[in-house]
Scaffold this active site. Structure first.
Site, PDB file in Angstrom:
ATOM      1  N   GLU A  27       0.953  -1.204   0.042  1.00  6.69           N
ATOM      2  CA  GLU A  27       0.068  -0.070   0.065  1.00  6.69           C
ATOM      3  C   GLU A  27       0.850   1.336   0.053  1.00  6.69           C
ATOM      4  O   GLU A  27       1.872   1.329   0.843  1.00  6.69           O
ATOM      5  CB  GLU A  27      -0.997   0.182   1.267  1.00  6.69           C
ATOM      6  CG  GLU A  27      -1.994  -1.049   1.304  1.00  6.69           C
ATOM      7  CD  GLU A  27      -3.167  -0.956   2.302  1.00  6.69           C
ATOM      8  OE1 GLU A  27      -3.038   0.349   2.820  1.00  6.69           O
ATOM      9  OE2 GLU A  27      -3.860  -1.678   2.280  1.00  6.69           O
ATOM     10  N   HIS A  85      -5.355   0.552  -2.395  1.00 10.50           N
ATOM     11  CA  HIS A  85      -5.680  -0.873  -1.866  1.00 10.50           C
ATOM     12  C   HIS A  85      -5.186  -1.694  -3.126  1.00 10.50           C
ATOM     13  O   HIS A  85      -5.957  -1.516  -4.063  1.00 10.50           O
ATOM     14  CB  HIS A  85      -7.285  -0.989  -1.741  1.00 10.50           C
ATOM     15  CG  HIS A  85      -7.683  -0.396  -0.554  1.00 10.50           C
ATOM     16  ND1 HIS A  85      -9.037  -0.059  -0.108  1.00 10.50           N
ATOM     17  CD2 HIS A  85      -6.903  -0.158   0.560  1.00 10.50           C
ATOM     18  CE1 HIS A  85      -9.223   0.305   0.971  1.00 10.50           C
ATOM     19  NE2 HIS A  85      -8.015   0.269   1.544  1.00 10.50           N
ATOM     20  N   ASP A  96      -9.423   0.642   7.906  1.00 13.89           N
ATOM     21  CA  ASP A  96      -9.512   2.339   7.825  1.00 13.89           C
ATOM     22  C   ASP A  96     -10.134   3.152   8.668  1.00 13.89           C
ATOM     23  O   ASP A  96     -10.064   4.192   9.059  1.00 13.89           O
ATOM     24  CB  ASP A  96      -9.790   2.468   6.481  1.00 13.89           C
ATOM     25  CG  ASP A  96      -8.579   1.919   5.480  1.00 13.89           C
ATOM     26  OD1 ASP A  96      -7.442   1.700   5.803  1.00 13.89           O
ATOM     27  OD2 ASP A  96      -9.024   1.808   4.367  1.00 13.89           O
TER      28      ASP A  96
END
Ligand SMILES: [Zn+2]
Length: 138
Positions: A27, A85, A96
């Site tokens: 990420e 993502h 999140d």
């Protein structure tokens, strides 16, 4: 008081997509700088979380940027955060939502899991994510 629209330059959108593609399968992450409901710049930062589907911005990087921004006139502030993502949609994951500590921030997510790749934004308050419309410009 409804802050559901944010001005978001095309150059920032392109920068986020490029950053997300460059570091996948990890990420990516970074902070968004601007003023009020306008995003002006993205600051790419290292992801210091070593777990595969997580991200964390180093507290020192965050504080360094805050300190630097204090010198700008007219003022610039951190207005949000972004991450990607690599295999999923541009939608906040449960972590999140659980780890969103700044209710005023814009949370931008780059989703590389589908075609085309998406960039979407949210505000996350009291464990609820609400979509923010990005008004592109430039
Ligand atoms: Zn996420």
């Amino acid at each position: 008081m409804a802050r559901d629209r944010v001005v978001f330059p095309k150059a920032v959108r392109r920068a986020l997509l490029a950053h997300a593609r460059r570091v996948r399968p990890r990420e990516c992450c970074g902070l968004l700088v601007g003023r009020g409901t306008t995003v002006q710049f993205a600051v790419a930062l290292p992801n210091v979380d070593t777990r595969p589907a997580r991200f964390k911005i180093d507290d020192r990087d965050h504080l360094d940027l805050r300190r630097l921004l204090r010198g700008f006139r007219p003022p610039l502030t951190i207005v949000g955060v972004y991450h990607s993502h690599p295999r999923g949609p541009a939608r906040p994951s449960p972590s999140d939502v659980a780890e969103a500590f700044y209710p005023e921030w814009l949370h931008v997510i780059v989703g590389l899991g589908g075609t085309p790749h998406e960039v979407r934004a949210f505000r996350i308050r009291r464990a609820r994510a609400q979509v923010v419309h990005l008004v592109t410009r430039g």
